[in-house]
Design a protein around this motif. Structure first.
Motif, PDB file in Angstrom:
ATOM      1  N   ARG A 146     -40.522  -0.081  20.596  1.00  0.00           N
ATOM      2  CA  ARG A 146     -39.436  -0.437  19.671  1.00  0.00           C
ATOM      3  C   ARG A 146     -38.888  -1.834  19.964  1.00  0.00           C
ATOM      4  NH1 ARG A 146     -35.981   4.628  17.508  1.00  0.00           N
ATOM      5  NH2 ARG A 146     -37.724   6.020  17.134  1.00  0.00           N
ATOM      6  N   VAL A 147     -38.800  -2.177  21.237  1.00  0.00           N
ATOM      7  CA  VAL A 147     -38.331  -3.520  21.604  1.00  0.00           C
ATOM      8  C   VAL A 147     -39.255  -4.581  21.018  1.00  0.00           C
ATOM      9  CG1 VAL A 147     -38.101  -5.129  23.550  1.00  0.00           C
ATOM     10  CG2 VAL A 147     -37.044  -2.862  23.669  1.00  0.00           C
ATOM     11  N   LEU A 148     -40.562  -4.383  21.146  1.00  0.00           N
ATOM     12  CA  LEU A 148     -41.518  -5.356  20.604  1.00  0.00           C
ATOM     13  C   LEU A 148     -41.400  -5.458  19.089  1.00  0.00           C
ATOM     14  CD1 LEU A 148     -44.622  -4.541  22.826  1.00  0.00           C
ATOM     15  CD2 LEU A 148     -43.128  -6.537  22.983  1.00  0.00           C
ATOM     16  N   LYS A 149     -41.162  -4.332  18.432  1.00  0.00           N
ATOM     17  CA  LYS A 149     -40.990  -4.357  16.970  1.00  0.00           C
ATOM     18  C   LYS A 149     -39.720  -5.107  16.579  1.00  0.00           C
ATOM     19  CE  LYS A 149     -40.906  -1.473  12.812  1.00  0.00           C
ATOM     20  NZ  LYS A 149     -39.838  -2.274  12.175  1.00  0.00           N
ATOM     21  N   VAL A 150     -38.638  -4.855  17.313  1.00  0.00           N
ATOM     22  CA  VAL A 150     -37.375  -5.547  17.029  1.00  0.00           C
ATOM     23  C   VAL A 150     -37.558  -7.048  17.203  1.00  0.00           C
ATOM     24  CG1 VAL A 150     -34.988  -5.885  17.808  1.00  0.00           C
ATOM     25  CG2 VAL A 150     -35.925  -3.578  17.645  1.00  0.00           C
ATOM     26  N   GLU A 252     -29.120 -14.410  20.578  1.00  0.00           N
ATOM     27  CA  GLU A 252     -29.038 -13.555  19.388  1.00  0.00           C
ATOM     28  C   GLU A 252     -30.132 -12.486  19.422  1.00  0.00           C
ATOM     29  OE1 GLU A 252     -29.186 -16.078  15.972  1.00  0.00           O
ATOM     30  OE2 GLU A 252     -27.405 -17.225  16.592  1.00  0.00           O
ATOM     31  N   LEU A 253     -31.323 -12.886  19.859  1.00  0.00           N
ATOM     32  CA  LEU A 253     -32.434 -11.936  19.968  1.00  0.00           C
ATOM     33  C   LEU A 253     -32.105 -10.839  20.980  1.00  0.00           C
ATOM     34  CD1 LEU A 253     -35.342 -10.941  19.565  1.00  0.00           C
ATOM     35  CD2 LEU A 253     -36.072 -12.631  21.247  1.00  0.00           C
ATOM     36  N   ILE A 254     -31.602 -11.214  22.146  1.00  0.00           N
ATOM     37  CA  ILE A 254     -31.268 -10.229  23.178  1.00  0.00           C
ATOM     38  C   ILE A 254     -30.224  -9.250  22.662  1.00  0.00           C
ATOM     39  CG2 ILE A 254     -30.283  -9.889  25.481  1.00  0.00           C
ATOM     40  CD1 ILE A 254     -33.039 -11.138  25.590  1.00  0.00           C
ATOM     41  N   ALA A 255     -29.183  -9.756  22.025  1.00  0.00           N
ATOM     42  CA  ALA A 255     -28.134  -8.887  21.484  1.00  0.00           C
ATOM     43  C   ALA A 255     -28.694  -7.955  20.419  1.00  0.00           C
ATOM     44  CB  ALA A 255     -26.999  -9.731  20.918  1.00  0.00           C
ATOM     45  N   CYS A 256     -29.622  -8.459  19.602  1.00  0.00           N
ATOM     46  CA  CYS A 256     -30.249  -7.643  18.557  1.00  0.00           C
ATOM     47  C   CYS A 256     -31.069  -6.516  19.173  1.00  0.00           C
ATOM     48  CB  CYS A 256     -31.120  -8.530  17.671  1.00  0.00           C
ATOM     49  SG  CYS A 256     -31.944  -7.654  16.321  1.00  0.00           S
ATOM     50  N   VAL A 257     -31.830  -6.815  20.229  1.00  0.00           N
ATOM     51  CA  VAL A 257     -32.631  -5.793  20.909  1.00  0.00           C
ATOM     52  C   VAL A 257     -31.733  -4.706  21.470  1.00  0.00           C
ATOM     53  CG1 VAL A 257     -34.080  -5.346  22.925  1.00  0.00           C
ATOM     54  CG2 VAL A 257     -34.596  -7.286  21.452  1.00  0.00           C
ATOM     55  N   TYR A 258     -30.691  -5.093  22.183  1.00  0.00           N
ATOM     56  CA  TYR A 258     -29.752  -4.119  22.738  1.00  0.00           C
ATOM     57  C   TYR A 258     -29.154  -3.252  21.635  1.00  0.00           C
ATOM     58  CZ  TYR A 258     -29.309  -5.556  27.675  1.00  0.00           C
ATOM     59  OH  TYR A 258     -29.517  -5.787  29.012  1.00  0.00           O
TER      60      TYR A 258
END
Length: 439
Positions: A146-150, A252-258
């Motif tokens: 899921r992380v890779l998809k996000v 922004e990417l890190i926050a989106c993954v979390y």
């Protein structure tokens, strides 16, 4: 092929509302319990668990005996009727009419799937195919997927193009000896440390925003809980921007993954309550970092890289995700752009590079890149490298290379820090480290 699996349903697709319905399930024998005249078989599939209940005298005798004898972790297909049962998984049980053993497991298992008996990490990795049957490990790798998809969805949404660069290369990305040499026909080649050189070359192509998710290889002899010799990296490169813009993309990417993983119901299997980090992340310069460390008694000489101990001390002081910026040129790669002294008002031996830090470890590094051919060539020479070995790369800087910046993010490090896992090997299916080359 068993006729029972043609209309197979997952255990979570069946509910108590299916009371009286005939269903077929298939999976692994997870547990067996014999209580007097009642025998319970817990069957596990990818989605969850189903309880198969046999009452002695109410089912055919041969079936009762066969179910009793089937070894745990055997693969079975079962057909029967659904019956409401509040105490059973998902609120139902299956009263079996037929069972086929599709593959009988050995009586002695390499590890206990139920989790009642613990196993050392090396034992789990040696029998990874079994370890993946446990709920905790299964959900780690669902989360990884899921992380890779996000990440892909996020970068695609930001107008990036996904690329694939070579993993067999003729020159080191950053110099040094951390390379795996391989025999490539009549020549020596190496496994790539990073897609860095190629993604920079793509900036000269007019592809303004590119990313890659791919393996990287480092021949470092570390044997720690946070190092691997084959890892997965997310790399981006963006034209016509500075380091500040790509830092903003990264946070922004890190926050989106979390945020996406916070909603995943399987987090409960990891006993984890995820907190989405607030952006923007704190930013401190290298000079501020060594000043903070000096206050704790940990002295770092200017121009030295930060030790693991120093990183931990800073992490305890800051307590959240943060950036370290403005690094000495001497400890960053040749492609990091020196800061413009006239514009920035800082010392001339600083480069526009940054590291993204979790309180426990480094997650990512990046910089604004050198886009001048002459400066890049001088930097390569200053690192003791031969520019002739980088001719294919340097050529891209002769014919109109725009200013650009980028970063690389370690997927495994992101996962282990986000999921509060102590050993990086737990988030890799088949890890490769100093000692492990199989399975």
């Amino acid at each position: 092929m068993s006729l029972l699996i043609h209309n197979r349903e997952y255990s979570t697709e069946i509910t108590a509302a299916d009371h009286g319905k005939r269903v077929s399930i298939a999976g692994w024998v997870h547990e067996k319990r014999h209580l007097g005249g009642v025998f319970f078989l817990i069957v596990r599939d990818f989605s969850g668990f189903a309880q198969v209940t046999l009452h002695k005298g109410e089912v055919e005798k041969g079936l009762f005996e066969r179910v009793k004898k089937v070894p745990r972790e055997s693969v079975v297909a079962i057909e029967g009727k659904v019956k409401r049962e509040r105490k059973a998984p998902n609120g139902y049980e299956i009263i079996p009419e037929r069972m086929e053993v599709l593959n009988e497991a050995s009586q002695i298992l390499p590890l206990d799937i139920t989790g009642k008996v613990g196993a050392e990490l090396d034992t789990r990795l040696d029998a990874r195919f079994m370890d993946l049957r446990t709920e905790r490990t299964k959900h780690i790798f669902i989360i990884r997927s899921r992380v890779l998809k996000v990440i892909r969805d996020f970068l695609d949404g930001q107008g990036f193009i996904e690329t694939n660069t070579p993993k067999i290369v003729s020159a080191a990305t950053e110099g040094g000896t951390a390379l795996f040499p391989i025999s490539y026909f009549e020549r020596e080649a190496f496994l790539n440390q990073s897609p860095q050189l190629y993604k920079q070359m793509l900036m000269a192509s007019g592809f303004d925003r590119v990313y890659e998710i791919a393996p990287i290889f480092r021949a470092e002899e570390h044997d720690t809980t946070k190092h691997l010799n084959e890892a997965t990296s997310v790399d981006i490169e963006v034209a016509f921007v500075s380091a500040k813009e790509v830092m903003a993309i990264l946070e922004e990417l890190i926050a989106c993954v979390y945020s996406e993983i916070e909603r995943y119901p399987g987090l409960s299997k990891l006993n984890l309550n995820l907190e989405v980090p607030k952006i923007p992340f704190r930013r401190i310069t290298y000079d501020e970092a060594i000043a903070l460390l000096s206050e704790t008694g940990e002295e770092i000489e200017w121009g030295e890289d930060l030790s693991t101990s120093a990183e931990h001390t800073l992490g305890e002081l800051i307590g959240e995700l943060y950036f370290i910026t403005d690094w000495p040129c001497a400890i960053k790669p040749f492609y990091a752009q020196p800061i413009d002294v006239e514009v920035e008002g800082k010392r001339e031996d600083i480069c526009n590079a940054f590291d993204l830090m979790h309180p426990k470890l480094e997650l990512a590094s990046g910089s604004q890149r050198v886009h001048s051919y002459e400066l890049l060539k001088r930097n390569i020479e200053s690192k003791g490298l031969n520019p002739d070995s980088f001719e294919f790369y340097l050529d891209a800087f002769k014919y109109g290379m725009p200013p650009h910046a980028g970063w690389g993010l370690g997927v495994e490090r992101l996962l282990m820090s986000m999921l509060e896992i102590d050993n990086i090997r737990e988030v890799v299916l088949f890890p490769r480290d100093r000692r492990r080359l199989a399975p």
